[in-house]
Scaffold this motif. Structure first.
Motif, mmCIF file in Angstrom:
data_model
loop_
_atom_site.group_PDB
_atom_site.id
_atom_site.type_symbol
_atom_site.label_atom_id
_atom_site.label_comp_id
_atom_site.label_asym_id
_atom_site.label_seq_id
_atom_site.Cartn_x
_atom_site.Cartn_y
_atom_site.Cartn_z
ATOM 1 N N LEU A 162 -5.933 1.271 6.006
ATOM 2 C CA LEU A 162 -5.848 2.293 4.972
ATOM 3 C C LEU A 162 -7.221 2.890 4.691
ATOM 4 O O LEU A 162 -7.368 4.117 4.563
ATOM 5 C CB LEU A 162 -5.257 1.687 3.695
ATOM 6 C CG LEU A 162 -5.080 2.627 2.513
ATOM 7 C CD1 LEU A 162 -4.225 3.825 2.886
ATOM 8 C CD2 LEU A 162 -4.455 1.878 1.337
ATOM 9 N N ARG A 166 -5.941 -2.160 -2.682
ATOM 10 C CA ARG A 166 -5.169 -1.754 -1.511
ATOM 11 C C ARG A 166 -4.343 -2.904 -0.928
ATOM 12 O O ARG A 166 -3.775 -2.772 0.148
ATOM 13 C CB ARG A 166 -6.104 -1.159 -0.467
ATOM 14 C CG ARG A 166 -6.572 0.245 -0.894
ATOM 15 C CD ARG A 166 -7.861 0.666 -0.233
ATOM 16 N NE ARG A 166 -8.231 2.033 -0.593
ATOM 17 C CZ ARG A 166 -8.851 2.376 -1.727
ATOM 18 N NH1 ARG A 166 -9.152 1.459 -2.625
ATOM 19 N NH2 ARG A 166 -9.165 3.646 -1.967
ATOM 20 N N GLU A 176 -8.415 6.777 5.244
ATOM 21 C CA GLU A 176 -9.052 7.543 4.163
ATOM 22 C C GLU A 176 -10.409 8.077 4.603
ATOM 23 O O GLU A 176 -10.804 9.185 4.213
ATOM 24 C CB GLU A 176 -9.187 6.659 2.926
ATOM 25 C CG GLU A 176 -7.853 6.320 2.267
ATOM 26 C CD GLU A 176 -8.012 5.391 1.072
ATOM 27 O OE1 GLU A 176 -9.161 5.139 0.670
ATOM 28 O OE2 GLU A 176 -6.991 4.926 0.546
ATOM 29 N N ALA A 197 -4.949 -3.209 4.786
ATOM 30 C CA ALA A 197 -5.894 -2.610 3.850
ATOM 31 C C ALA A 197 -7.054 -1.955 4.601
ATOM 32 O O ALA A 197 -7.516 -0.859 4.236
ATOM 33 C CB ALA A 197 -6.418 -3.668 2.885
#
Length: 244
Positions: free
Chosen positions: A155, A178, A159, A152
């Motif tokens: 991620l 997430r 982003e 997570a």
């Protein structure tokens, strides 16, 4: 198998909606009987069926079972092969029964180490049960909670680089979305069988306010009645979530 709902005593909590279980003790069950560990795993699959069938009558809407951890790959190759074979057998034989009883199946965890055959079984099982509105059954396979949390964070980092995500916009809800369990409620209670009292890298984020129940029963002997006893234990507790 049918189970009568255990009524909640006055003044205590209702039944837990989400029960998570660490299914422990297959090997010890087999060793105590002079059987190979595979026999314990096979009997453990029968216990899964018993608990799944008992859950709705106890008021449980979500059941999450820790079936295979990311650390289990370290076991002897023969045992890993037997576990994967049993997984294939379970998915091939049980999905029709899950459909019949309105159970929706989800599988969480990293999928990169499974064969194409098993991945196809995952997808087929989830697709065939997706429209079911009864018990939500989740199997955690090749799952590790620390790994899940790191994924997570990665991620979010991607982003931030790709979309300019503002770090100040990250809150608990955004983080939860997430995780593998994004569309599941947090567990109300965690049950671990076999008398061990560890959480073993299972749902660490999601269990922030879960009640813990440690059962001495080895998983292959765990039944719907044992689940009912754990639910009764949960109902007798006062949950304050940090309040007075």
């Amino acid at each position: 198998m049918s189970m009568e709902t255990v009524p909640a005593p006055a003044g205590v909590a209702a039944a837990p909606l989400h029960v998570a279980i660490i299914m422990d003790g297959n090997g010890r069950w087999a060793r105590a009987r002079g059987l190979p560990r595979t026999a314990g795993h096979r009997q453990g699959a029968e216990a899964v069926r018993s608990v799944v069938e008992a859950s709705p009558a106890l008021g449980v809407t979500h059941l999450t079972l820790f079936g295979f951890s990311s650390e289990n790959w370290k076991r002897p190759q023969g045992e890993v092969g037997d576990l994967l074979g049993l997984l294939r057998l379970y998915l091939n034989n049980e999905v029709r029964n899950l459909v019949k009883h309105g159970v929706r199946l989800r599988i969480i965890g990293r999928r990169d180490r499974f064969s194409r055959e098993i991945l196809d079984l995952f997808e087929d099982s989830e697709n065939r049960t997706r429209a079911n509105s009864g018990l939500n059954l989740t199997l955690a396979l090749n799952y590790g909670a620390r790994q899940e949390i790191v994924d997570a964070v990665r991620l979010f980092a991607r982003e931030a680089v790709e979309t300019g995500l503002d770090p100040e916009s990250i809150d608990e809800a955004a983080f939860s979305r997430r995780l593998f369990t994004a569309d599941l409620p947090d567990p109300d209670v965690l049950i671990r069988t076999s008398g061990e009292q560890r959480v073993s890298n299972f749902l660490l984020w999601q269990m922030a306010y879960a009640e813990l129940v440690f059962s001495p029963v080895l998983w292959p002997d765990f039944s719907g009645r044992d689940l009912a006893l754990a639910v009764e234990d949960f109902r007798a507790r006062e949950r304050r979530f940090g309040g007075v």
